[in-house]
Design a protein around this motif. Structure first.
Motif, PDB file in Angstrom:
ATOM      1  N   GLY A  67     -69.295   8.235  18.605  1.00 47.88           N
ATOM      2  CA  GLY A  67     -67.885   7.807  18.599  1.00 47.88           C
ATOM      3  C   GLY A  67     -67.579   6.632  17.685  1.00 47.88           C
ATOM      4  O   GLY A  67     -66.416   6.415  17.332  1.00 47.88           O
ATOM      5  N   ASP A  68     -68.600   5.858  17.274  1.00 46.80           N
ATOM      6  CA  ASP A  68     -68.324   4.679  16.436  1.00 46.80           C
ATOM      7  C   ASP A  68     -67.728   5.068  15.097  1.00 46.80           C
ATOM      8  O   ASP A  68     -67.001   4.289  14.489  1.00 46.80           O
ATOM      9  CB  ASP A  68     -69.617   3.888  16.193  1.00 46.80           C
ATOM     10  N   ALA A 128     -68.783  12.394  27.243  1.00 45.76           N
ATOM     11  CA  ALA A 128     -68.762  10.935  27.129  1.00 45.76           C
ATOM     12  C   ALA A 128     -70.030  10.400  26.464  1.00 45.76           C
ATOM     13  O   ALA A 128     -69.981   9.459  25.660  1.00 45.76           O
ATOM     14  CB  ALA A 128     -68.580  10.325  28.518  1.00 45.76           C
ATOM     15  N   GLN A 129     -71.193  11.010  26.778  1.00 42.75           N
ATOM     16  CA  GLN A 129     -72.446  10.527  26.199  1.00 42.75           C
ATOM     17  C   GLN A 129     -72.494  10.817  24.694  1.00 42.75           C
ATOM     18  O   GLN A 129     -72.949  10.003  23.898  1.00 42.75           O
ATOM     19  CB  GLN A 129     -73.637  11.167  26.930  1.00 42.75           C
ATOM     20  N   SER A 150     -58.363  11.702  24.899  1.00 38.17           N
ATOM     21  CA  SER A 150     -59.599  11.210  25.517  1.00 38.17           C
ATOM     22  C   SER A 150     -59.391  11.112  27.026  1.00 38.17           C
ATOM     23  O   SER A 150     -58.367  10.597  27.481  1.00 38.17           O
ATOM     24  CB  SER A 150     -59.912   9.852  24.890  1.00 38.17           C
ATOM     25  N   ARG A 180     -64.205   6.301  22.611  1.00 38.86           N
ATOM     26  CA  ARG A 180     -65.101   6.606  23.734  1.00 38.86           C
ATOM     27  C   ARG A 180     -64.395   7.535  24.708  1.00 38.86           C
ATOM     28  O   ARG A 180     -63.243   7.858  24.540  1.00 38.86           O
ATOM     29  CB  ARG A 180     -65.479   5.296  24.460  1.00 38.86           C
ATOM     30  N   MET A 194     -69.929  10.925  22.797  1.00 40.70           N
ATOM     31  CA  MET A 194     -69.034   9.951  22.157  1.00 40.70           C
ATOM     32  C   MET A 194     -69.665   8.564  22.110  1.00 40.70           C
ATOM     33  O   MET A 194     -69.412   7.803  21.180  1.00 40.70           O
ATOM     34  CB  MET A 194     -67.685   9.902  22.891  1.00 40.70           C
ATOM     35  N   ARG A 195     -70.501   8.221  23.125  1.00 39.15           N
ATOM     36  CA  ARG A 195     -71.194   6.922  23.068  1.00 39.15           C
ATOM     37  C   ARG A 195     -72.087   6.879  21.823  1.00 39.15           C
ATOM     38  O   ARG A 195     -72.251   5.853  21.188  1.00 39.15           O
ATOM     39  CB  ARG A 195     -72.032   6.697  24.330  1.00 39.15           C
TER      40      ARG A 195
END
Ligand code: FAD
Length: 440
Positions: free
Chosen positions: A250-251, A243-244, A214, A259, A246-247
């Motif tokens: 990503g949970d 990154a977006q 990451s 993240r 994964m936001r």
């Protein structure tokens, strides 16, 4: 229409049908389901003799609107009754399968016999061999193993004006004529209808190991991807999630929420080879990140299969494109996607096949907000423009279909385009195979 019913049986003709793929549907005068390659040839001969446009249908998982008719007079020709595996010789690593066999069936048969069919587009239970050839589909493992066409040694197809022909066969090499099988591959049904294909396999790798890292941003991640290439090891897959993305997704990352800007690589081969390659991948990916780790592959690929759905669910809908850029321009394409989204007041994100420079540039949408959809379409046009500016292509996987109508003539120089048009008019002089696709 009565003649079509005579060819395939009345129960296999549905008048006034709505057909298409995952992004677009349209009305056809009839949906015809031939039961054999000879019946496909007879249907094409009837359509050609009566000047009727034809739209071939596979599993309908396409993402470019390629299987949606543009005219209500068209006849949709579904290949789903052509689902026999005509021959399978595991000891010789080869198979002859009909167009309606699903991609998952081919991959499963190969796996059960110690072999690998590498093309792995993301909807294998639904997509058909014919559609997968017609779009020359890729998938995560295209980085090491190539796209569908790399695994096709022969094609049986119906060409105008209703001729059942065969190019290649169960041969591992054949340079006698022009590579017309390759011309049909990726042609999106605009040159003829694929009825069957000869496929080749390789022995399945004994082991797979995933390596995950990451990073703070696209630049650091793209530098890591470049280090992998320089290192000389060949990962089976080299993917990224910005990154977006994964936001949003990503949970549910296997092993715990994650993240940042994520790179996922897979090593395969014998157990010793997979260990060696994964160690080298860890080394190449470790600069610029606080965290790089190895993991089992299966949960990661299951999670990866759900990323697109998770992103679509975030606002209720999304518009996603599949540009490809030279791999050294990857970070620019990823950052620009987010910036283009912002300019159009849209949330942009992307994920894709980093090693191939293939960016699934995506804009999140509220399905009830028409203004947003119009802005997303304008943003997608900017994404296509960006791909061209970076020396890339408007599509690396899904094809032109309707979604990118007109862009081929922006991307290709006039001479190349003239050769493309000459191939179309040589094989389909009346322009009846999937009119309006590839080039309007
Ligand atoms: C969740 C999801 C993930 C995906 N992931 C990937 C991916 O990773 N990589 C990738 O490359 N693609 C991917 N795709 C898109 C890919 O194009 C399709 O999944 C698939 O390979 C197309 O096969 P199909 O049988 O569904 O074709 P369809 O959607 O039915 O048709 C696609 C095109 O091919 C033509 N066609 C269909 N059958 C024939 C035939 N027998 N002869 C001539 N023309 C024909 C149609 O007219 C149309 O133009 C994905 C799609 C989904 C829904």
């Amino acid at each position: 229409m009565i003649e079509l019913e005579r060819i395939v049986g009345a129960q296999h003709v549905q008048r006034d049908a709505i057909v298409g793929d995952r992004v677009l549907t349209g009305r056809a005068a009839a949906l015809v389901q031939p039961g054999s390659a000879d019946e496909v040839a007879a249907v094409v001969a009837w359509c050609y003799a009566h000047d009727v446009a034809m739209v071939p249908l596979g599993g309908g998982t396409g993402l470019a609107g390629g299987a949606a008719p543009l005219s209500e007079d068209a006849v949709a020709i579904a290949l789903d009754r052509l689902r026999s595996v005509r021959s399978f010789d595991p000891a010789l690593w080869r198979m002859e399968a009909e167009a309606g066999v699903t991609t998952a069936t081919i991959a499963r048969l190969a796996r059960e016999n110690g072999l690998l069919f590498p093309p792995d587009p993301g909807a294998p239970e639904d997509s058909h061999l014919g559609g997968t050839i017609a779009t020359n589909a890729g998938g995560p493992h295209a980085f090491k193993y190539g796209v569908t066409g790399d695994w096709v040694t022969g094609i049986e197809a119906v060409l105008a004006p209703g001729e059942l022909v065969r190019f290649g066969g169960p041969l591992r090499k054949d340079v006698a004529g022009y590579d017309l099988g390759a011309l049909l591959t990726g042609s999106e049904g605009t040159l003829g209808i694929v009825t069957a294909a000869w496929l080749r396999f390789v022995p399945a790798p004994e082991a797979q190991r995933a390596v995950v890292a990451s990073y703070p941003d696209a630049t650091a991640a793209a530098a890591a991807v470049a280090r992998v290439l320089v290192s000389g090891v060949v990962p089976a897959a080299l993917e990224y999630f910005d990154a977006q993305t994964m936001r949003i997704a990503g949970d549910t990352f296997p092993g715990g929420p994650l993240r940042g800007f994520v790179v996922l690589a897979e090593a395969d081969g014998s157990a010793a080879e997979a260990d060696r390659v994964s160690e080298e991948l860890v080394e190449a990916l470790s600069e610029g990140t606080a965290r790089v780790w190895t993991s089992a592959t299966r949960p990661l690929w299951r999670w990866r299969d759900g990323v697109s759905l998770a992103v679509a669910a975030a606002r209720g809908a999304k518009l996603s494109e599949d540009i490809v850029v030279p791999v050294d321009r990857l970070a620019e394409a990823i950052d620009a996607t987010v910036a283009i989204g912002k300019r159009h007041e849209l949330e942009g994100c992307s994920w894709g096949h980093a090693g191939d420079g293939n960016v699934h540039a995506t804009f999140l949408l509220d399905p009830d907000d028409r203004g947003q959809r119009a802005r997303a379409e304008a943003a997608a046009a900017e994404v296509f423009e960006l791909a061209l500016q970076l020396g890339g292509s408007v599509t690396g996987e899904h094809g032109i279909g309707i979604a990118k109508a007109g862009w081929l003539s922006r991307q290709w120089a006039p001479g190349a385009l003239a050769a493309h048009r000459a191939a179309k008019s040589a094989l389909d002089p009346r322009g009846l195979f999937n009119p309006g696709k590839k080039e309007p």
